[in-house]
Write a protein that holds these residues in place. Sequence first.
Motif, PDB file in Angstrom:
ATOM      1  N   ALA A  27       0.831  -1.206   0.000  1.00  0.00           N
ATOM      2  CA  ALA A  27       0.000   0.000   0.000  1.00  0.00           C
ATOM      3  C   ALA A  27       0.868   1.261   0.000  1.00  0.00           C
ATOM      4  CB  ALA A  27      -0.921  -0.006   1.216  1.00  0.00           C
ATOM      5  N   SER A  28       0.283   2.322  -0.520  1.00  0.00           N
ATOM      6  CA  SER A  28       1.013   3.589  -0.599  1.00  0.00           C
ATOM      7  C   SER A  28       0.732   4.501   0.594  1.00  0.00           C
ATOM      8  CB  SER A  28       0.658   4.318  -1.898  1.00  0.00           C
ATOM      9  OG  SER A  28      -0.744   4.525  -1.988  1.00  0.00           O
ATOM     10  N   ASP A  29      -0.310   4.165   1.371  1.00  0.00           N
ATOM     11  CA  ASP A  29      -0.592   4.975   2.557  1.00  0.00           C
ATOM     12  C   ASP A  29      -1.235   4.097   3.634  1.00  0.00           C
ATOM     13  OD1 ASP A  29      -3.538   4.949   2.189  1.00  0.00           O
ATOM     14  OD2 ASP A  29      -3.121   6.268   0.489  1.00  0.00           O
ATOM     15  N   PHE A  30      -1.357   4.653   4.809  1.00  0.00           N
ATOM     16  CA  PHE A  30      -1.814   3.921   5.985  1.00  0.00           C
ATOM     17  C   PHE A  30      -3.254   3.427   5.826  1.00  0.00           C
ATOM     18  CE2 PHE A  30      -3.249   4.067  10.587  1.00  0.00           C
ATOM     19  CZ  PHE A  30      -2.613   2.881  10.935  1.00  0.00           C
TER      20      PHE A  30
ATOM     21  N   THR B 168      -4.594  -0.528   6.032  1.00  0.00           N
ATOM     22  CA  THR B 168      -5.544  -1.069   7.018  1.00  0.00           C
ATOM     23  C   THR B 168      -6.814  -1.586   6.353  1.00  0.00           C
ATOM     24  OG1 THR B 168      -6.396   1.174   7.414  1.00  0.00           O
ATOM     25  CG2 THR B 168      -4.692   0.350   8.911  1.00  0.00           C
ATOM     26  N   ASP B 169      -7.246  -0.938   5.255  1.00  0.00           N
ATOM     27  CA  ASP B 169      -8.460  -1.377   4.571  1.00  0.00           C
ATOM     28  C   ASP B 169      -8.259  -2.758   3.939  1.00  0.00           C
ATOM     29  OD1 ASP B 169     -11.172  -0.959   3.505  1.00  0.00           O
ATOM     30  OD2 ASP B 169     -10.165  -0.870   1.565  1.00  0.00           O
ATOM     31  N   ASN B 170      -7.133  -2.952   3.264  1.00  0.00           N
ATOM     32  CA  ASN B 170      -6.860  -4.256   2.661  1.00  0.00           C
ATOM     33  C   ASN B 170      -6.540  -5.305   3.728  1.00  0.00           C
ATOM     34  OD1 ASN B 170      -6.849  -4.296  -0.434  1.00  0.00           O
ATOM     35  ND2 ASN B 170      -5.782  -2.373   0.018  1.00  0.00           N
ATOM     36  N   ALA B 171      -5.974  -4.868   4.835  1.00  0.00           N
ATOM     37  CA  ALA B 171      -5.726  -5.803   5.936  1.00  0.00           C
ATOM     38  C   ALA B 171      -7.047  -6.324   6.497  1.00  0.00           C
ATOM     39  CB  ALA B 171      -4.917  -5.119   7.038  1.00  0.00           C
ATOM     40  N   ARG B 172      -8.065  -5.438   6.558  1.00  0.00           N
ATOM     41  CA  ARG B 172      -9.389  -5.858   7.029  1.00  0.00           C
ATOM     42  C   ARG B 172      -9.967  -6.919   6.105  1.00  0.00           C
ATOM     43  NH1 ARG B 172     -14.072  -4.599   5.108  1.00  0.00           N
ATOM     44  NH2 ARG B 172     -13.201  -2.899   3.839  1.00  0.00           N
ATOM     45  N   ARG B 173      -9.819  -6.713   4.794  1.00  0.00           N
ATOM     46  CA  ARG B 173     -10.331  -7.692   3.833  1.00  0.00           C
ATOM     47  C   ARG B 173      -9.564  -9.010   3.940  1.00  0.00           C
ATOM     48  NH1 ARG B 173     -11.380  -4.101  -1.682  1.00  0.00           N
ATOM     49  NH2 ARG B 173     -12.412  -2.335  -0.667  1.00  0.00           N
TER      50      ARG B 173
ATOM     51  N   GLU C 202       4.048  -0.745  11.039  1.00  0.00           N
ATOM     52  CA  GLU C 202       3.473  -1.900  11.740  1.00  0.00           C
ATOM     53  C   GLU C 202       2.420  -2.588  10.869  1.00  0.00           C
ATOM     54  OE1 GLU C 202       1.072  -3.001  15.899  1.00  0.00           O
ATOM     55  OE2 GLU C 202       1.597  -0.920  15.435  1.00  0.00           O
ATOM     56  N   CYS C 203       1.664  -1.799  10.133  1.00  0.00           N
ATOM     57  CA  CYS C 203       0.632  -2.349   9.258  1.00  0.00           C
ATOM     58  C   CYS C 203       1.257  -3.182   8.139  1.00  0.00           C
ATOM     59  CB  CYS C 203      -0.223  -1.231   8.675  1.00  0.00           C
ATOM     60  SG  CYS C 203      -1.558  -1.833   7.607  1.00  0.00           S
ATOM     61  N   THR C 204       2.234  -2.622   7.438  1.00  0.00           N
ATOM     62  CA  THR C 204       2.834  -3.335   6.303  1.00  0.00           C
ATOM     63  C   THR C 204       3.614  -4.561   6.761  1.00  0.00           C
ATOM     64  OG1 THR C 204       4.743  -1.831   6.375  1.00  0.00           O
ATOM     65  CG2 THR C 204       2.965  -1.297   4.836  1.00  0.00           C
ATOM     66  N   ASP C 205       4.241  -4.488   7.929  1.00  0.00           N
ATOM     67  CA  ASP C 205       5.017  -5.628   8.428  1.00  0.00           C
ATOM     68  C   ASP C 205       4.102  -6.807   8.749  1.00  0.00           C
ATOM     69  OD1 ASP C 205       7.468  -6.896   9.398  1.00  0.00           O
ATOM     70  OD2 ASP C 205       6.554  -6.714  11.375  1.00  0.00           O
ATOM     71  N   ASN C 206       3.004  -6.533   9.441  1.00  0.00           N
ATOM     72  CA  ASN C 206       2.064  -7.616   9.765  1.00  0.00           C
ATOM     73  C   ASN C 206       1.326  -8.094   8.517  1.00  0.00           C
ATOM     74  OD1 ASN C 206       1.847  -8.327  12.765  1.00  0.00           O
ATOM     75  ND2 ASN C 206       1.936  -6.091  12.818  1.00  0.00           N
TER      76      ASN C 206
ATOM     77  N   ARG D  31      -5.283  -9.182  11.374  1.00  0.00           N
ATOM     78  CA  ARG D  31      -5.972  -8.399  12.407  1.00  0.00           C
ATOM     79  C   ARG D  31      -5.015  -7.379  13.035  1.00  0.00           C
ATOM     80  NH1 ARG D  31     -10.560  -9.391  15.166  1.00  0.00           N
ATOM     81  NH2 ARG D  31     -10.649 -11.525  14.339  1.00  0.00           N
ATOM     82  N   ARG D  32      -3.773  -7.827  13.279  1.00  0.00           N
ATOM     83  CA  ARG D  32      -2.770  -6.902  13.825  1.00  0.00           C
ATOM     84  C   ARG D  32      -2.502  -5.764  12.844  1.00  0.00           C
ATOM     85  NH1 ARG D  32       1.859 -11.070  16.209  1.00  0.00           N
ATOM     86  NH2 ARG D  32       0.564 -12.045  17.816  1.00  0.00           N
ATOM     87  N   ALA D  33      -2.441  -6.085  11.560  1.00  0.00           N
ATOM     88  CA  ALA D  33      -2.207  -5.052  10.554  1.00  0.00           C
ATOM     89  C   ALA D  33      -3.367  -4.062  10.522  1.00  0.00           C
ATOM     90  CB  ALA D  33      -2.017  -5.701   9.177  1.00  0.00           C
ATOM     91  N   GLN D  34      -4.595  -4.574  10.600  1.00  0.00           N
ATOM     92  CA  GLN D  34      -5.777  -3.707  10.587  1.00  0.00           C
ATOM     93  C   GLN D  34      -5.781  -2.755  11.779  1.00  0.00           C
ATOM     94  OE1 GLN D  34      -9.487  -5.778  10.922  1.00  0.00           O
ATOM     95  NE2 GLN D  34     -10.731  -3.918  10.810  1.00  0.00           N
TER      96      GLN D  34
END
Length: 261
Positions: A186-189, A193-198, A238-242, A228-231
């Motif tokens: 992703a290019s932004d936070f 988080t949106d794709n992490a939710r999916r 932290e989002c991209t790592d998870n 879930r951690r990424a979301q």
Amino acid sequence: MFKNIILFFLFFISLISNSYAAPPPNASAYGAMWMCNSGYKKVGEACEKVNVPPNASAYGAMWMCNSGYKKVGEACEKVNVPPNASAYGAMWMCNSGYKKVGEACEKVNVPPNASAYGAMWMCNIGYKKQNDICIEMTREEKIKQLKTLETLKTRARISNSKNNNCEDLASNADDAERYARRAQNASDFDECTDNARRAKNAASDAYSQTCSCSEAQSFADDAERYARRAQNASDFDECTDNARRAKNAASDAYSAASNCN
């Protein structure tokens, strides 16, 4: 005033440098953090090698005795396995056709027309138990037994068909992997988080599928947890790592479910 600005700037630079300090030897970076590699333990800001005794293997910062050995103090001693037995971890069990008597394994007395199952025996098909022997069934009894066996086989096939949804698990895991990959790249936070939710939802759907390969469900559970951690991450790194971890776990779930027979 100018001096104070310079001091603040130098202090800010030092904070950034400390936040992104390279991991020490025998460690790996995870986002803005680092962890010691397996076989090493954290001591201060360094990673020291775990003292693994002979006949043991390292697991993270710990060690466990290999199968056939038991922990005695800080060493691994060989398990005393009697004849006709096999080691299982730090224990032993008698082989099929033998039974445990004290600290030994004695052969099970199997009568003619019977077969050993563990420490027991059962009459072969077409025979029935009478006292301690197996006698031949009557023609009517054989027909009834064969019908019963066929019914049980049919029920087992139906049950396996209903409870073996490995294809659905693989499909959901593939979706989870795709969304987790988008989150990682992703290019932004918000996009992360949106794709992490999916990815989390797809991984949860994968985990809910009953598959005969338990390993596939375990990977799907890992993918759901990391997604879930990424979301719920507090920052972009932290989002991209998870999301990366979720992607890898979902990929493993897909492979395991696809190769499940």
